[in-house]
Design a protein around this motif. Structure first.
Motif, mmCIF file in Angstrom:
data_model
loop_
_atom_site.group_PDB
_atom_site.id
_atom_site.type_symbol
_atom_site.label_atom_id
_atom_site.label_comp_id
_atom_site.label_asym_id
_atom_site.label_seq_id
_atom_site.Cartn_x
_atom_site.Cartn_y
_atom_site.Cartn_z
ATOM 1 N N LYS A 25 16.780 35.812 24.436
ATOM 2 C CA LYS A 25 16.287 36.908 23.595
ATOM 3 C C LYS A 25 16.848 36.863 22.177
ATOM 4 C CE LYS A 25 15.548 41.817 23.432
ATOM 5 N NZ LYS A 25 15.197 42.958 24.208
ATOM 6 N N TYR A 26 18.110 36.464 22.042
ATOM 7 C CA TYR A 26 18.776 36.548 20.741
ATOM 8 C C TYR A 26 19.136 35.192 20.147
ATOM 9 C CZ TYR A 26 19.064 41.441 21.975
ATOM 10 O OH TYR A 26 18.743 42.730 22.334
ATOM 11 N N ASP A 27 18.417 34.146 20.539
ATOM 12 C CA ASP A 27 18.624 32.805 19.990
ATOM 13 C C ASP A 27 20.093 32.384 20.084
ATOM 14 O OD1 ASP A 27 17.917 30.392 18.764
ATOM 15 O OD2 ASP A 27 18.458 31.169 16.783
ATOM 16 N N GLY A 28 20.589 32.376 21.301
ATOM 17 C CA GLY A 28 21.988 32.039 21.504
ATOM 18 C C GLY A 28 22.182 30.740 22.253
ATOM 19 N N ARG A 29 23.402 30.323 22.266
ATOM 20 C CA ARG A 29 23.815 29.174 23.071
ATOM 21 C C ARG A 29 24.946 29.641 23.961
ATOM 22 N NH1 ARG A 29 28.288 25.572 21.275
ATOM 23 N NH2 ARG A 29 29.513 26.807 19.832
ATOM 24 N N ILE A 30 25.101 28.967 25.076
ATOM 25 C CA ILE A 30 26.122 29.347 26.046
ATOM 26 C C ILE A 30 27.184 28.273 26.110
ATOM 27 C CG2 ILE A 30 26.549 29.678 28.520
ATOM 28 C CD1 ILE A 30 23.843 31.101 28.646
ATOM 29 N N VAL A 31 28.435 28.711 26.099
ATOM 30 C CA VAL A 31 29.560 27.807 26.334
ATOM 31 C C VAL A 31 30.195 28.243 27.648
ATOM 32 C CG1 VAL A 31 31.770 26.932 25.507
ATOM 33 C CG2 VAL A 31 29.948 27.458 23.863
ATOM 34 N N LEU A 32 30.253 27.310 28.575
ATOM 35 C CA LEU A 32 30.833 27.571 29.899
ATOM 36 C C LEU A 32 32.296 27.161 29.896
ATOM 37 C CD1 LEU A 32 27.834 26.035 31.806
ATOM 38 C CD2 LEU A 32 28.387 28.469 31.693
ATOM 39 N N LEU A 33 33.122 27.981 30.506
ATOM 40 C CA LEU A 33 34.563 27.743 30.549
ATOM 41 C C LEU A 33 35.053 27.916 31.978
ATOM 42 C CD1 LEU A 33 37.353 27.439 29.056
ATOM 43 C CD2 LEU A 33 37.357 29.939 28.895
ATOM 44 N N HIS A 34 35.872 26.974 32.418
ATOM 45 C CA HIS A 34 36.506 27.103 33.734
ATOM 46 C C HIS A 34 38.006 26.934 33.566
ATOM 47 C CE1 HIS A 34 37.057 26.923 38.047
ATOM 48 N NE2 HIS A 34 37.855 25.895 37.848
ATOM 49 N N ILE A 35 38.752 27.827 34.178
ATOM 50 C CA ILE A 35 40.208 27.739 34.211
ATOM 51 C C ILE A 35 40.585 27.422 35.640
ATOM 52 C CG2 ILE A 35 42.383 28.951 33.830
ATOM 53 C CD1 ILE A 35 39.417 30.402 32.177
ATOM 54 N N LEU A 36 41.414 26.412 35.829
ATOM 55 C CA LEU A 36 41.798 26.015 37.180
ATOM 56 C C LEU A 36 42.331 27.199 37.961
ATOM 57 C CD1 LEU A 36 43.591 22.557 36.872
ATOM 58 C CD2 LEU A 36 41.219 23.043 37.432
ATOM 59 N N ALA A 37 41.946 27.271 39.211
ATOM 60 C CA ALA A 37 42.390 28.351 40.108
ATOM 61 C C ALA A 37 43.804 28.052 40.581
ATOM 62 C CB ALA A 37 41.425 28.485 41.275
ATOM 63 N N ASP A 38 44.700 27.911 39.630
ATOM 64 C CA ASP A 38 46.094 27.555 39.916
ATOM 65 C C ASP A 38 46.711 28.559 40.887
ATOM 66 O OD1 ASP A 38 48.349 25.961 39.621
ATOM 67 O OD2 ASP A 38 49.154 27.214 38.012
ATOM 68 N N GLY A 39 47.320 28.037 41.927
ATOM 69 C CA GLY A 39 47.975 28.898 42.894
ATOM 70 C C GLY A 39 47.084 29.330 44.046
ATOM 71 N N LYS A 40 45.802 28.996 43.983
ATOM 72 C CA LYS A 40 44.881 29.374 45.062
ATOM 73 C C LYS A 40 45.028 28.410 46.233
ATOM 74 C CE LYS A 40 43.037 32.850 43.260
ATOM 75 N NZ LYS A 40 43.783 34.011 43.630
ATOM 76 N N GLY A 41 45.011 28.967 47.417
ATOM 77 C CA GLY A 41 45.065 28.154 48.618
ATOM 78 C C GLY A 41 43.704 27.570 48.938
ATOM 79 N N ALA A 42 43.703 26.542 49.777
ATOM 80 C CA ALA A 42 42.463 25.872 50.152
ATOM 81 C C ALA A 42 41.505 26.838 50.844
ATOM 82 C CB ALA A 42 42.770 24.681 51.058
ATOM 83 N N ALA A 43 42.024 27.742 51.662
ATOM 84 C CA ALA A 43 41.155 28.694 52.362
ATOM 85 C C ALA A 43 40.423 29.595 51.369
ATOM 86 C CB ALA A 43 41.969 29.533 53.342
ATOM 87 N N ASP A 44 41.110 30.012 50.297
ATOM 88 C CA ASP A 44 40.461 30.822 49.256
ATOM 89 C C ASP A 44 39.303 30.061 48.620
ATOM 90 O OD1 ASP A 44 42.324 32.932 49.508
ATOM 91 O OD2 ASP A 44 43.692 31.963 48.091
ATOM 92 N N LEU A 45 39.523 28.786 48.373
ATOM 93 C CA LEU A 45 38.516 27.970 47.702
ATOM 94 C C LEU A 45 37.314 27.701 48.595
ATOM 95 C CD1 LEU A 45 41.030 25.563 45.970
ATOM 96 C CD2 LEU A 45 39.804 27.472 44.931
ATOM 97 N N LEU A 46 37.548 27.609 49.890
ATOM 98 C CA LEU A 46 36.437 27.433 50.824
ATOM 99 C C LEU A 46 35.559 28.680 50.876
ATOM 100 C CD1 LEU A 46 38.142 25.531 53.759
ATOM 101 C CD2 LEU A 46 36.171 24.756 52.428
ATOM 102 N N GLY A 47 36.109 29.822 50.478
ATOM 103 C CA GLY A 47 35.363 31.070 50.480
ATOM 104 C C GLY A 47 34.485 31.271 49.260
ATOM 105 N N LEU A 48 34.567 30.392 48.269
ATOM 106 C CA LEU A 48 33.727 30.520 47.080
ATOM 107 C C LEU A 48 32.264 30.319 47.442
ATOM 108 C CD1 LEU A 48 35.769 28.400 44.510
ATOM 109 C CD2 LEU A 48 35.567 30.889 44.581
ATOM 110 N N SER A 49 31.382 31.012 46.759
ATOM 111 C CA SER A 49 29.952 30.840 47.034
ATOM 112 C C SER A 49 29.497 29.414 46.743
ATOM 113 C CB SER A 49 29.133 31.841 46.220
ATOM 114 O OG SER A 49 29.341 31.662 44.838
ATOM 115 N N VAL A 50 30.148 28.758 45.814
ATOM 116 C CA VAL A 50 29.792 27.390 45.451
ATOM 117 C C VAL A 50 30.277 26.370 46.493
ATOM 118 C CG1 VAL A 50 31.847 26.873 44.069
ATOM 119 C CG2 VAL A 50 29.670 25.868 43.435
ATOM 120 N N ALA A 51 31.166 26.781 47.393
ATOM 121 C CA ALA A 51 31.764 25.850 48.356
ATOM 122 C C ALA A 51 30.735 25.193 49.272
ATOM 123 C CB ALA A 51 32.835 26.552 49.193
#
Length: 162
Positions: free
Chosen positions: A27-53
């Protein structure tokens, strides 16, 4: 052209934030910049629960399942980076399918709120669109602690997505 910063962490709220950011960019002639910060300190079980998993390669899923069964220790940085790259790849694909210009910032390490604020200033982003809750799903308020901090300190318009 407006720059819209969209922090992504693989959560459902972040996925919704991408959709809304695309609407605004169209709508407003924009661009998107995507940013990811590592999930530092997250356990493997938490990461398996992500929708992207569910889209992780079988080898990565097995690594996470094994790590989750063995320990509650944080997932190794190498695994976090693989997950971060997968999250960013999926986010970029979602944005480009909409025909919106997408850029991916380098993966960050450290405090999510601090990294988001640094990226906003560096990019001169005119808006931050982010999920109100991330992978921690904190229950202390209607917003997570990261979004609370970002919204309190950002020098641009902020939009929270639930």
């Amino acid at each position: 052209m407006h720059t819209i910063l969209v922090p992504v962490d693989g959560s459902d709220h972040a996925s919704k934030a991408i959709s809304i950011a695309c609407d605004l960019a169209e709508k407003y002639d924009g661009r998107i910049v995507l940013l990811h910060i590592l999930a530092d300190g997250k356990g493997a079980a938490d990461l398996l629960g992500l929708s992207v998993a569910k889209t992780f390669p079988p080898k990565l899923k097995e690594q996470l399942k094994l790590a989750a069964s063995r320990t509650t220790q944080p997932a190794p940085e190498a695994v976090l980076r693989l997950i971060g790259e997968k999250i960013l790849d999926q986010a970029r694909a979602k944005v480009t399918r909409r025909g919106v210009e997408a850029e991916v910032a380098p993966i960050s390490v450290g405090s999510p709120a601090e990294n988001i604020l640094i990226a906003q200033e560096k990019l001169s982003a005119s808006m931050i669109v982010m999920g109100c809750r991330g992978v921690t799903d904190a229950t202390q308020s209607s917003h997570g602690s990261v979004s609370n901090t970002v919204f309190a300190k950002a020098t641009c318009t902020c939009l929270s997505v639930k």
